[in-house]
Design a protein around this motif. Structure first.
Motif, mmCIF file in Angstrom:
data_model
loop_
_atom_site.group_PDB
_atom_site.id
_atom_site.type_symbol
_atom_site.label_atom_id
_atom_site.label_comp_id
_atom_site.label_asym_id
_atom_site.label_seq_id
_atom_site.Cartn_x
_atom_site.Cartn_y
_atom_site.Cartn_z
ATOM 1 N N TYR A 211 -4.530 150.869 45.047
ATOM 2 C CA TYR A 211 -4.793 150.264 44.067
ATOM 3 C C TYR A 211 -4.387 150.468 42.504
ATOM 4 N N THR A 212 -4.601 151.586 42.892
ATOM 5 C CA THR A 212 -4.107 151.811 40.666
ATOM 6 C C THR A 212 -3.575 153.294 40.727
ATOM 7 N N LEU A 213 -4.289 154.289 41.407
ATOM 8 C CA LEU A 213 -4.193 155.696 40.589
ATOM 9 C C LEU A 213 -2.560 156.722 40.958
ATOM 10 N N LEU A 214 -2.326 156.438 41.758
ATOM 11 C CA LEU A 214 -1.425 156.915 42.947
ATOM 12 C C LEU A 214 0.012 156.378 42.416
ATOM 13 N N ARG A 215 -0.147 154.977 42.042
ATOM 14 C CA ARG A 215 1.325 154.810 41.632
ATOM 15 C C ARG A 215 0.900 153.425 40.133
ATOM 16 N N ARG A 216 2.250 153.596 39.758
ATOM 17 C CA ARG A 216 1.786 152.162 38.433
ATOM 18 C C ARG A 216 1.990 150.885 38.962
ATOM 19 N N ASP A 217 2.591 150.317 40.087
ATOM 20 C CA ASP A 217 3.038 149.773 40.643
ATOM 21 C C ASP A 217 2.263 148.586 41.749
ATOM 22 N N ALA A 218 1.417 149.286 42.141
ATOM 23 C CA ALA A 218 0.568 149.549 43.355
ATOM 24 C C ALA A 218 -0.246 148.444 42.245
ATOM 25 N N TRP A 219 -0.369 148.083 40.975
ATOM 26 C CA TRP A 219 -1.363 147.385 40.628
ATOM 27 C C TRP A 219 -0.388 145.806 40.522
ATOM 28 N N ALA A 220 0.517 146.060 40.288
ATOM 29 C CA ALA A 220 1.244 145.000 40.654
ATOM 30 C C ALA A 220 0.850 143.065 40.800
ATOM 31 N N PHE A 221 0.930 142.498 41.008
ATOM 32 C CA PHE A 221 -0.128 141.571 41.618
ATOM 33 C C PHE A 221 0.838 140.376 41.467
ATOM 34 N N SER A 222 0.911 139.300 42.493
ATOM 35 C CA SER A 222 1.486 137.842 43.274
ATOM 36 C C SER A 222 0.255 136.915 43.120
ATOM 37 N N TYR A 223 0.639 136.261 42.690
ATOM 38 C CA TYR A 223 0.086 134.723 43.351
ATOM 39 C C TYR A 223 0.167 133.706 44.150
ATOM 40 N N PHE A 224 -0.403 133.006 44.693
ATOM 41 C CA PHE A 224 -0.151 132.373 45.925
ATOM 42 C C PHE A 224 0.527 131.162 44.932
ATOM 43 N N PRO A 225 1.469 130.068 45.233
ATOM 44 C CA PRO A 225 1.562 128.461 44.485
ATOM 45 C C PRO A 225 0.766 127.767 44.321
ATOM 46 N N ALA A 226 0.044 128.164 45.613
ATOM 47 C CA ALA A 226 -0.870 127.422 46.157
ATOM 48 C C ALA A 226 -2.367 128.142 46.648
ATOM 49 N N ASP A 227 -2.725 126.606 47.869
ATOM 50 C CA ASP A 227 -4.244 127.858 47.871
ATOM 51 C C ASP A 227 -3.498 128.369 49.318
ATOM 52 N N SER A 228 -4.315 129.659 49.763
ATOM 53 C CA SER A 228 -4.042 130.434 50.462
ATOM 54 C C SER A 228 -3.887 129.872 52.570
ATOM 55 N N GLY A 229 -4.257 129.395 52.257
ATOM 56 C CA GLY A 229 -4.469 128.444 53.461
ATOM 57 C C GLY A 229 -3.100 127.763 53.900
ATOM 58 N N SER A 230 -2.519 127.142 53.214
ATOM 59 C CA SER A 230 -1.234 126.123 53.054
ATOM 60 C C SER A 230 0.251 126.894 53.089
ATOM 61 N N ALA A 231 -0.241 128.252 51.912
ATOM 62 C CA ALA A 231 0.860 128.319 51.751
ATOM 63 C C ALA A 231 0.705 129.623 52.589
ATOM 64 N N MET A 232 -0.379 130.088 53.614
ATOM 65 C CA MET A 232 -0.139 132.063 54.237
ATOM 66 C C MET A 232 -0.140 131.017 55.388
ATOM 67 N N ILE A 233 -1.323 130.833 55.535
ATOM 68 C CA ILE A 233 -2.024 130.849 57.325
ATOM 69 C C ILE A 233 -1.306 129.305 57.577
ATOM 70 N N THR A 234 -1.158 128.152 57.418
ATOM 71 C CA THR A 234 -0.292 127.547 58.227
ATOM 72 C C THR A 234 0.539 127.579 59.154
ATOM 73 N N PRO A 235 1.431 128.745 57.296
ATOM 74 C CA PRO A 235 2.886 128.948 58.236
ATOM 75 C C PRO A 235 3.287 129.974 58.951
ATOM 76 N N LEU A 236 1.975 130.743 59.040
ATOM 77 C CA LEU A 236 1.669 132.311 60.386
ATOM 78 C C LEU A 236 1.180 130.973 61.768
ATOM 79 N N ALA A 237 0.704 130.558 61.262
ATOM 80 C CA ALA A 237 0.289 129.817 63.014
ATOM 81 C C ALA A 237 1.584 128.452 62.919
ATOM 82 N N THR A 238 1.831 127.976 62.024
ATOM 83 C CA THR A 238 3.224 127.181 63.295
ATOM 84 C C THR A 238 4.253 128.291 63.746
#
Length: 506
Positions: A211-238
């Motif tokens: 997460y952090t020691l080997l690369r600076r950009d490994a610590w870069a983080f992006s949030y889902f714009p909605a709950d994880s179920g709606s943003a990722m899980i339901t579309p994957l199931a579809t």
């Protein structure tokens, strides 16, 4: 049937997706009413405020994508899922001692540092706010801390045997100065959801490396714009369904058994018993559930008894609604000292439904996670809520008297106390049983990934084993990005020192 996948968390969905894309339409069985496991959406909270009814979707906890989540990002991008991720801007370190709360921004400074890894944490030491968090003992103890952290460059617990078995992160922190110990402990608890005395040292070093020691950009983080179920899980199931896969929720698998044709799977939906056979079987369960299933099968019990099984950890999630927003601070942060909460996220900064409520009313919603110890999580709900409210109001005194609503969600012990080390007798993607593969964020596999990325990687690897056995072309797994040049050089030097020490000892 050619393939059955047991478990509908991210690992199981990743396996099922890659099987379906390759033309091997799987049957996926999930015991819970909804898919996602620890990334599932939850109940909807209704709040009446400002003469209007507002709805907020709960979840197991806030999730998003880190810089090294290459395979998960590629999987989502291939199907145009979660295209409007919200990049993290700032993360605070809050330290509480009595009624006093100190704070310093400690996230963007590290990942945007001009100093290459693994020296990028030195950027914190030129920030007055961070220096003000430290004591004279911390400044004097910096060489010890730096030397201890670079132990992570000398060992790669995810791909090689290490002499770290039986040691915990607390052993690393011994004799560290107080505030730097508090900072790294808070960082570790936020990532590994446990106390230093319980976290295996190999797991902690793997966390630091990835997460952090080997690369600076490994610590870069992006949030889902909605709950994880709606943003990722339901579309994957579809996508899985669109590629011919079948998904059955509320299907609790009770037993698996090996026969001449492959594996027979017994499950129950309500009072109805079902059974099906498959040439290939993929087990994608959390550690406690996988242990129970494999120990209950007469064809799997003998080998399952020889494995070491990680501990499942319970967690707590508190959500607090306020009629106004904080006047200072970052959108998220980690906590140390006398806080009960371990981290926090102000959801109006990145979740669209909360942002709309904030824009209309000026209100705010914070989600805080509590990772124990067990005696704290066992406290009555009213006590835990009171502690969390007190923590937030100490950190943001302008919010006193503005609380609108509060909820506490107790998550079952499915979060894994992560251990790492090639010498550990863990369940791996290539299981001890023929035609049975395993996947999950706790499953052994020689790839330097953790959490959501590890679930994805092992899911792809499990699908690849099944596809190869069925005569198909297995999918590829993207390697982690290499260390930055100084980190790679220091890693090589420290490994050379280890080699010379071993030769002298021999």
């Amino acid at each position: 049937m050619r393939v059955i996948v047991i478990g509908g968390g991210l690992a199981g969905l990743s396996a099922a997706l890659h099987l379906a894309e390759a033309g091997y339409a799987p049957l996926l069985l999930e015991a819970a009413p909804q898919l996602g496991g620890r990334v599932a959406g939850g109940a909807t909270i209704t709040l009446n405020h400002a003469d209007r009814e507002w709805h907020f979707t709960a979840e197991h906890g806030i999730h998003g994508l880190w810089g090294q989540y290459r395979n998960l990002r590629a999987t989502l991008a291939r199907h145009a899922i979660a295209p409007d991720l919200v990049p993290a801007r700032h993360e605070d370190w809050l330290h509480s001692s009595g009624t006093a709360v100190r704070r310093a921004e400690a996230g963007s400074i590290v990942r945007r540092s001009r100093i290459p890894a693994p020296f990028h944490y030195l950027s914190l030491l030129v920030r007055p706010a961070f220096l003000a968090m430290l004591t004279p003992a911390d400044l004097l103890g910096l060489p010890r801390v730096v030397g201890s952290l670079y132990l992570a460059l000398a060992y790669d617990p995810l791909s090689e045997p290490t002499p770290l078995a039986g040691r915990t992160a607390a052993d690393l922190f011994t004799a560290w100065p107080p505030r730097l110990r508090a900072f790294l402990t808070a960082l570790m608890r936020s990532g590994l959801a446990d106390h230093p005395e319980q976290v295996p040292l190999g797991g902690f070093l793997a966390f630091l490396r990835f997460y952090t020691l080997l690369r600076r950009d490994a610590w870069a983080f992006s949030y889902f714009p909605a709950d994880s179920g709606s943003a990722m899980i339901t579309p994957l199931a579809t996508v899985i369904a669109n590629h011919g896969g079948t998904i059955q929720t509320a299907a609790g698998v009770e037993q698996i058994e090996r026969d001449d044709h492959g594996w027979r799977v017994h499950w129950r939906v309500g009072a109805t018993h079902h059974v099906a056979s498959a040439r290939q079987l993929i087990v994608a369960l959390d550690a406690p559930a996988a242990q129970q299933l494999l120990l209950n099968g007469h064809t799997t019990v003998a080998a399952a008894q020889e494995l070491s099984w990680p501990t499942g950890l319970a967690t707590g999630v508190v959500r607090l609604w306020f009629s106004r927003a904080p006047t200072r601070g970052a959108e998220s942060g980690i906590c140390s000292g006398s806080f009960t909460i371990d981290n926090f996220f102000w959801l109006q900064h990145f979740q669209h439904e909360v942002g709309a409520w904030h824009a209309a009313t000026g209100g705010s919603l914070v989600e805080a996670h509590i990772y124990g110890p067990p005696e704290v999580l066992a406290l009555p709900a009213a006590t835990l809520l009171a502690r969390a409210i007190g923590d937030i109001q100490r950190a943001y005194p302008e919010l006193r008297g503005n609380l609108l609503h509060q909820t506490l969600q107790r998550n079952p012990p499915s979060h894994t106390r992560f251990a790492a080390g090639a010498e550990t007798n863990q369940l791996a993607v290539a299981s001890p049983w023929p035609d049975l593969s395993c996947c999950g964020d706790w499953i052994a596999y020689p790839h330097p990934a953790l959490f959501l990325e590890r679930a994805t990687v092992t899911g792809i690897a499990a699908a690849a084993r099944a596809i190869s056995a069925l005569g198909g072309n297995p999918p590829d797994i993207l390697p982690a990005l290499p260390p930055e040049a100084p980190a790679r050089a220091l890693e090589r030097a420290l490994r050379g020192v280890r080699k010379r020490v071993r030769q002298r000892s021999a």
